[in-house]
Design a protein around this motif. Sequence first.
Motif, PDB file in Angstrom:
ATOM      1  N   VAL A 294       0.848  -1.203   0.000  1.00  0.00           N
ATOM      2  CA  VAL A 294       0.000   0.000   0.000  1.00  0.00           C
ATOM      3  C   VAL A 294       0.881   1.249   0.000  1.00  0.00           C
ATOM      4  O   VAL A 294       0.637   2.203  -0.751  1.00  0.00           O
ATOM      5  CB  VAL A 294      -0.974  -0.015   1.201  1.00  0.00           C
ATOM      6  N   GLY A 295       1.939   1.223   0.818  1.00  0.00           N
ATOM      7  CA  GLY A 295       2.866   2.353   0.854  1.00  0.00           C
ATOM      8  C   GLY A 295       3.538   2.598  -0.486  1.00  0.00           C
ATOM      9  O   GLY A 295       3.740   3.745  -0.903  1.00  0.00           O
ATOM     10  N   ALA A 296       3.870   1.528  -1.187  1.00  0.00           N
ATOM     11  CA  ALA A 296       4.516   1.652  -2.495  1.00  0.00           C
ATOM     12  C   ALA A 296       3.585   2.303  -3.507  1.00  0.00           C
ATOM     13  O   ALA A 296       4.014   3.151  -4.307  1.00  0.00           O
ATOM     14  CB  ALA A 296       4.970   0.279  -2.988  1.00  0.00           C
ATOM     15  N   VAL A 297       2.319   1.909  -3.484  1.00  0.00           N
ATOM     16  CA  VAL A 297       1.346   2.511  -4.403  1.00  0.00           C
ATOM     17  C   VAL A 297       1.170   3.998  -4.084  1.00  0.00           C
ATOM     18  O   VAL A 297       1.143   4.840  -4.987  1.00  0.00           O
ATOM     19  CB  VAL A 297      -0.004   1.762  -4.348  1.00  0.00           C
ATOM     20  N   LEU A 298       1.077   4.320  -2.807  1.00  0.00           N
ATOM     21  CA  LEU A 298       0.946   5.734  -2.411  1.00  0.00           C
ATOM     22  C   LEU A 298       2.176   6.537  -2.832  1.00  0.00           C
ATOM     23  O   LEU A 298       2.038   7.665  -3.318  1.00  0.00           O
ATOM     24  CB  LEU A 298       0.715   5.841  -0.899  1.00  0.00           C
TER      25      LEU A 298
ATOM     26  N   ASN B 280      12.196   1.230  -4.195  1.00  0.00           N
ATOM     27  CA  ASN B 280      12.828   0.626  -3.012  1.00  0.00           C
ATOM     28  C   ASN B 280      11.840  -0.200  -2.196  1.00  0.00           C
ATOM     29  O   ASN B 280      12.181  -1.293  -1.724  1.00  0.00           O
ATOM     30  CB  ASN B 280      13.463   1.708  -2.135  1.00  0.00           C
ATOM     31  N   ILE B 281      10.626   0.307  -2.042  1.00  0.00           N
ATOM     32  CA  ILE B 281       9.614  -0.432  -1.283  1.00  0.00           C
ATOM     33  C   ILE B 281       9.233  -1.716  -2.022  1.00  0.00           C
ATOM     34  O   ILE B 281       9.091  -2.776  -1.398  1.00  0.00           O
ATOM     35  CB  ILE B 281       8.369   0.448  -1.013  1.00  0.00           C
TER      36      ILE B 281
ATOM     37  N   PHE C 249      -1.047  -5.688  -8.239  1.00  0.00           N
ATOM     38  CA  PHE C 249      -1.184  -5.129  -6.891  1.00  0.00           C
ATOM     39  C   PHE C 249      -2.332  -5.741  -6.086  1.00  0.00           C
ATOM     40  O   PHE C 249      -2.111  -6.235  -4.976  1.00  0.00           O
ATOM     41  CB  PHE C 249      -1.310  -3.597  -6.946  1.00  0.00           C
ATOM     42  N   PRO C 250      -3.566  -5.747  -6.589  1.00  0.00           N
ATOM     43  CA  PRO C 250      -4.640  -6.290  -5.741  1.00  0.00           C
ATOM     44  C   PRO C 250      -4.478  -7.784  -5.455  1.00  0.00           C
ATOM     45  O   PRO C 250      -4.821  -8.245  -4.367  1.00  0.00           O
ATOM     46  CB  PRO C 250      -5.924  -6.004  -6.520  1.00  0.00           C
ATOM     47  N   LEU C 251      -3.935  -8.524  -6.424  1.00  0.00           N
ATOM     48  CA  LEU C 251      -3.736  -9.956  -6.189  1.00  0.00           C
ATOM     49  C   LEU C 251      -2.647 -10.190  -5.146  1.00  0.00           C
ATOM     50  O   LEU C 251      -2.797 -11.028  -4.247  1.00  0.00           O
ATOM     51  CB  LEU C 251      -3.399 -10.674  -7.498  1.00  0.00           C
TER      52      LEU C 251
END
Length: 177
Positions: A59-63, A75-76, A154-156
């Motif tokens: 979630v942090g990577a998408v944000l 990096n995430i 991502f969602p999977l």
Amino acid sequence: MDSIALKEKKFNKIINAVSIVIPVVVALLFGVKLPNVEPLSFLPPIYASINGLTAILLVGAVLAAKKGKLVWHQNIMTACIALSLAFLVMYVAYHMTSESTSYGGEGIVRYVYFFILISHILLSIVIIPLVLRTYAKAYLKNFEAHRKLAKITFPLWLYVAITGVVVYLMISPYYAH
């Protein structure tokens, strides 16, 4: 064929091989019990925590990507892949040294558990090539294709990470102590 297409073709061959080898090796190692080795019974809460951390980091990577912090995003995501690899090693090590735990729940909860478990296992196999292809597209700077594939990946991957924690929480009362 241009050099990027050649590189992607080479990556895809490696990704295909890895995507087949990992599930096959895991399945084979599941049948191996190491004799005279102390059970690694401390691992399940650790690898469940790794799944939880992976979900948070995804979630942090998408944000980070949405905010344009692409180095953070990269990096995430690299950390998420490393965590997934650590999870896999610990999971296999646990199952090579310990007997499988049977789920003891009853009624509808039992069906829910097995639905979550089976979907988790199947999607954990499917996610391997998706993650690697998504990562490769970014590595090759094909960001449009990366974003398009990431909307599926991502969602999977998030589902697999979260359900890994859920499966652990549901079965943890039945671990032999």
